[in-house]
Scaffold this motif. Structure first.
Motif, PDB file in Angstrom:
ATOM      1  N   ALA A 184      28.326  38.014  30.156  1.00 28.18           N
ATOM      2  CA  ALA A 184      27.966  36.632  30.495  1.00 28.18           C
ATOM      3  C   ALA A 184      28.957  35.706  29.793  1.00 28.18           C
ATOM      4  N   GLY A 185      29.787  35.010  30.556  1.00 25.78           N
ATOM      5  CA  GLY A 185      30.865  34.217  29.991  1.00 25.78           C
ATOM      6  C   GLY A 185      30.401  33.145  29.014  1.00 25.78           C
ATOM      7  N   HIS A 186      31.249  32.910  27.997  1.00 28.44           N
ATOM      8  CA  HIS A 186      31.045  31.866  26.985  1.00 28.44           C
ATOM      9  C   HIS A 186      29.806  32.157  26.133  1.00 28.44           C
ATOM     10  N   GLY A 187      29.247  31.152  25.478  1.00 25.25           N
ATOM     11  CA  GLY A 187      28.084  31.360  24.622  1.00 25.25           C
ATOM     12  C   GLY A 187      28.249  30.725  23.261  1.00 25.25           C
ATOM     13  N   GLY A 188      27.154  30.264  22.698  1.00 23.98           N
ATOM     14  CA  GLY A 188      27.166  29.682  21.361  1.00 23.98           C
ATOM     15  C   GLY A 188      28.063  28.462  21.276  1.00 23.98           C
ATOM     16  N   LEU A 229      33.158  50.106  34.295  1.00 23.25           N
ATOM     17  CA  LEU A 229      33.611  48.834  34.842  1.00 23.25           C
ATOM     18  C   LEU A 229      33.066  47.704  33.963  1.00 23.25           C
ATOM     19  N   LEU A 230      33.904  46.700  33.718  1.00 23.90           N
ATOM     20  CA  LEU A 230      33.487  45.490  33.014  1.00 23.90           C
ATOM     21  C   LEU A 230      33.456  44.342  34.017  1.00 23.90           C
ATOM     22  N   VAL A 231      32.296  43.706  34.139  1.00 20.58           N
ATOM     23  CA  VAL A 231      32.131  42.570  35.039  1.00 20.58           C
ATOM     24  C   VAL A 231      31.842  41.331  34.201  1.00 20.58           C
ATOM     25  N   SER A 232      32.763  40.378  34.219  1.00 20.69           N
ATOM     26  CA  SER A 232      32.597  39.136  33.464  1.00 20.69           C
ATOM     27  C   SER A 232      32.192  38.024  34.427  1.00 20.69           C
ATOM     28  N   VAL A 273      37.031  36.044  42.820  1.00 15.37           N
ATOM     29  CA  VAL A 273      37.034  37.190  41.912  1.00 15.37           C
ATOM     30  C   VAL A 273      38.461  37.420  41.428  1.00 15.37           C
ATOM     31  N   TRP A 274      38.601  37.650  40.127  1.00 17.00           N
ATOM     32  CA  TRP A 274      39.919  37.774  39.506  1.00 17.00           C
ATOM     33  C   TRP A 274      40.103  39.157  38.905  1.00 17.00           C
ATOM     34  N   VAL A 275      41.334  39.644  38.999  1.00 16.16           N
ATOM     35  CA  VAL A 275      41.720  40.917  38.391  1.00 16.16           C
ATOM     36  C   VAL A 275      42.944  40.677  37.519  1.00 16.16           C
ATOM     37  N   LEU A 276      43.319  41.672  36.745  1.00 12.99           N
ATOM     38  CA  LEU A 276      44.434  41.526  35.815  1.00 12.99           C
ATOM     39  C   LEU A 276      45.768  41.466  36.553  1.00 12.99           C
ATOM     40  N   VAL A 322      39.782  38.751  28.950  1.00 15.40           N
ATOM     41  CA  VAL A 322      38.697  39.721  29.131  1.00 15.40           C
ATOM     42  C   VAL A 322      39.074  40.803  30.141  1.00 15.40           C
ATOM     43  N   LEU A 323      40.184  40.632  30.851  1.00 20.96           N
ATOM     44  CA  LEU A 323      40.605  41.605  31.870  1.00 20.96           C
ATOM     45  C   LEU A 323      41.665  42.581  31.356  1.00 20.96           C
ATOM     46  N   LYS A 324      42.070  42.457  30.105  1.00 19.65           N
ATOM     47  CA  LYS A 324      43.299  43.109  29.661  1.00 19.65           C
ATOM     48  C   LYS A 324      43.189  44.574  29.275  1.00 19.65           C
ATOM     49  N   SER A 325      41.992  45.141  29.197  1.00 19.65           N
ATOM     50  CA  SER A 325      41.856  46.514  28.730  1.00 19.65           C
ATOM     51  C   SER A 325      42.544  47.493  29.666  1.00 19.65           C
ATOM     52  N   PRO A 326      43.409  48.395  29.150  1.00 24.48           N
ATOM     53  CA  PRO A 326      44.101  49.343  30.026  1.00 24.48           C
ATOM     54  C   PRO A 326      43.236  50.510  30.465  1.00 24.48           C
ATOM     55  N   ASP A 327      42.128  50.741  29.749  1.00 25.69           N
ATOM     56  CA  ASP A 327      41.308  51.918  30.037  1.00 25.69           C
ATOM     57  C   ASP A 327      39.977  51.587  30.689  1.00 25.69           C
ATOM     58  N   ILE A 328      39.679  50.313  30.896  1.00 21.11           N
ATOM     59  CA  ILE A 328      38.416  49.927  31.526  1.00 21.11           C
ATOM     60  C   ILE A 328      38.703  48.996  32.699  1.00 21.11           C
ATOM     61  N   PRO A 329      38.436  49.418  33.936  1.00 20.47           N
ATOM     62  CA  PRO A 329      38.593  48.500  35.068  1.00 20.47           C
ATOM     63  C   PRO A 329      37.736  47.252  34.835  1.00 20.47           C
ATOM     64  N   SER A 330      38.332  46.077  35.038  1.00 19.76           N
ATOM     65  CA  SER A 330      37.644  44.831  34.706  1.00 19.76           C
ATOM     66  C   SER A 330      37.856  43.782  35.791  1.00 19.76           C
ATOM     67  N   ILE A 331      36.777  43.072  36.121  1.00 23.79           N
ATOM     68  CA  ILE A 331      36.868  41.966  37.064  1.00 23.79           C
ATOM     69  C   ILE A 331      36.166  40.750  36.478  1.00 23.79           C
ATOM     70  N   LEU A 332      36.644  39.575  36.844  1.00 23.13           N
ATOM     71  CA  LEU A 332      36.020  38.317  36.437  1.00 23.13           C
ATOM     72  C   LEU A 332      35.530  37.610  37.691  1.00 23.13           C
ATOM     73  N   VAL A 333      34.224  37.373  37.759  1.00 21.70           N
ATOM     74  CA  VAL A 333      33.606  36.779  38.949  1.00 21.70           C
ATOM     75  C   VAL A 333      33.275  35.317  38.670  1.00 21.70           C
ATOM     76  N   GLU A 334      33.906  34.421  39.430  1.00 19.54           N
ATOM     77  CA  GLU A 334      33.553  32.997  39.392  1.00 19.54           C
ATOM     78  C   GLU A 334      32.520  32.784  40.497  1.00 19.54           C
ATOM     79  N   VAL A 335      31.263  32.556  40.114  1.00 17.12           N
ATOM     80  CA  VAL A 335      30.179  32.515  41.100  1.00 17.12           C
ATOM     81  C   VAL A 335      30.107  31.186  41.848  1.00 17.12           C
ATOM     82  N   GLY A 336      30.946  30.240  41.502  1.00 20.53           N
ATOM     83  CA  GLY A 336      30.974  28.936  42.146  1.00 20.53           C
ATOM     84  C   GLY A 336      31.629  27.919  41.224  1.00 20.53           C
TER      85      GLY A 336
END
Length: 434
Positions: free
Chosen positions: A156-160, A222-225, A241-244, A328-342
């Motif tokens: 869950a993006g951001h926080g605190g 998979l990492l989903v941000s 949706v964003w990828v590295l 948050v997308l930079k890990s070489p060993d974990i497929p990662s996507i960043l979802v902008e829901v709107g």
């Protein structure tokens, strides 16, 4: 006339110095906020101006002392919000120009103290981070065992202290991403063969590097941000949706090759073969390159599935996956996507994103997309792969009873598992074997 000008110039400088000195000495602690999290406890002092401070730790009993200079007004503590098991009490003392704040602690811990410049909605801040002792450790590579769950790390993006973007109504991005993430986790955890790991479970700050560490510690597939986009004008709308990016990926592989102490973590079981990874750099680079390539391909395929589902419930800002250098997308060993829901900056998008029913639809669409992605490309040791292997394409001359005998299952079980109303099957039909 020259003397008068000189006098006016000196007078002007004196006035400027006076007001500058006055503003320099007019700082004040306005509030104190405590943000506990699984990784650290953060204490934030909100100030009227940039802090002038010194800090040091004391033992027996454990405490942190912060001396603030150029403080005016009362040395009494302002309002304190939040609490933490680490902090027993916060007290203060001072005089007309300084203030000492003492944090009484329940254990010995080495804090990090630093100042932050204003970032909406906050002003000047002095931040104290206390790290937690327990951290998630990477588990050893799995041995041959029963089919495992596919692990989805949900961020869950951001926080605190990091609220993210702010919508027209004043809602923070961090307060939209967490409920969507929670709903998605619930759906994934109800799905046989899938398991969700929440990177952030509450309203606290977590560094972008730590987010990928949490995913790696749980051996995520998979990492989903989850985020909400924003722009300087209210017109842009829709999900993306964003990828590295390839450029960032290449940079990250090079950087990680320099971190030889992390090779066993990043290379997995291959590190046992590459004993001297410093001298066998080319071999380590090949493995990391292959890992990064697999992660990027997997992420792109997952991103396409997500866009396909999101497009059925909301407008799309971008119809294809976009490449970027988000941390948050930079890990070489974990497929990662960043979802902008709107776009939180778009009034219509913001109104939808605040709706619990729309949040539920977003979570459902993400769940459907992720499930379909892993059904099509399951990890080899997963339950999804096992289920996919237990399929049979009907050939000429085969009957339901013959297949039941071949796979050692009952005809009734085979019929029920495939929702067949009778024993009739056709050539080319794919049957799932219970």
């Amino acid at each position: 006339m020259k003397n008068n000008n000189k006098f006016l110039s000196c007078a002007g400088l004196t006035i400027l110095w006076f007001f500058s000195a006055l503003s320099y000495a007019s700082n004040q602690v306005q509030s104190i906020r405590i943000w506990p999290s699984p990784d650290n406890t953060r204490v934030v002092l909100d100030l009227a101006a940039a802090p002038q401070y010194k800090s040091f730790s004391l033992n027996d009993p454990d405490r942190l002392v912060i001396d603030l200079s150029n403080i005016t007004g009362s040395a009494t503590l302002p309002a304190i919000s939040g609490d933490s098991s680490l902090i027993k009490a916060i007290r203060s003392s001072g005089d007309d120009s300084s203030m000492r704040i003492v944090l009484d602690l329940t254990r010995n811990v080495k804090p990090t103290v630093f100042a932050l410049t204003p970032t909406a909605p906050y002003g000047h801040r002095l931040v104290i981070d206390f790290p937690e002792q327990q951290r998630i450790e990477s588990r050893p590579p799995p041995s041959i065992r029963a089919a495992r769950d596919i692990v989805i790390a949900i961020d869950a993006g951001h926080g605190g202290e990091d609220p993210g973007s702010i919508g027209p109504s004043g809602i923070y991005e961090k307060n939209l991403t967490l409920p969507i993430a929670n709903r998605l986790a619930e759906l994934i955890n109800k799905e046989p063969g899938m398991r969700a790991v929440m990177v952030r479970t509450g309203d606290y700050f977590i560094h972008v590097n730590r987010r990928t560490e949490v995913a790696r510690g749980h051996q995520a597939d998979l990492l989903v941000s989850i985020h909400a986009d924003a722009f300087t004008s209210p017109q842009p709308k829709g999900a993306s949706v964003w990828v590295l990016s390839l450029r960032r990926a290449t940079t990250e592989v090079g950087r990680m090759l320099e971190q030889t102490e992390r090779h066993s973590e990043l290379l997995g079981g291959v590190a046992e073969i590459i004993r001297d990874s410093a001298n066998e750099r080319y071999l380590a680079q090949t493995v990391l390159d292959l890992s990064m390539n697999h992660s990027m391909v997997t992420a792109y395929q997952a991103a396409n599935q997500v866009l396909g589902e999101l497009g059925t419930i909301t407008s799309l800002h971008q119809a294809k996956p976009q490449a970027a250098s988000f941390g948050v997308l930079k890990s070489p060993d974990i497929p990662s996507i960043l979802v902008e829901v709107g776009f939180i900056s778009n009034p219509n998008d913001e109104r939808q994103l605040k709706s619990a029913s729309h949040q539920a639809r977003l979570a459902q669409s993400l769940h459907r997309a992720l499930k379909r992605h892993f059904q099509l490309a399951p990890p080899a040791d997963s339950l999804f792969a096992q289920q996919r292997a237990r399929e049979h394409k009907v050939q000429a001359g085969e009957s339901l009873s013959l297949l039941a005998q071949r796979y050692d299952v009952s005809v009734d079980a085979l019929r029920s598992h495939n929702q067949l109303s009778n024993d009739s099957i056709r050539i080319g039909q794919v049957l799932r074997i219970p």
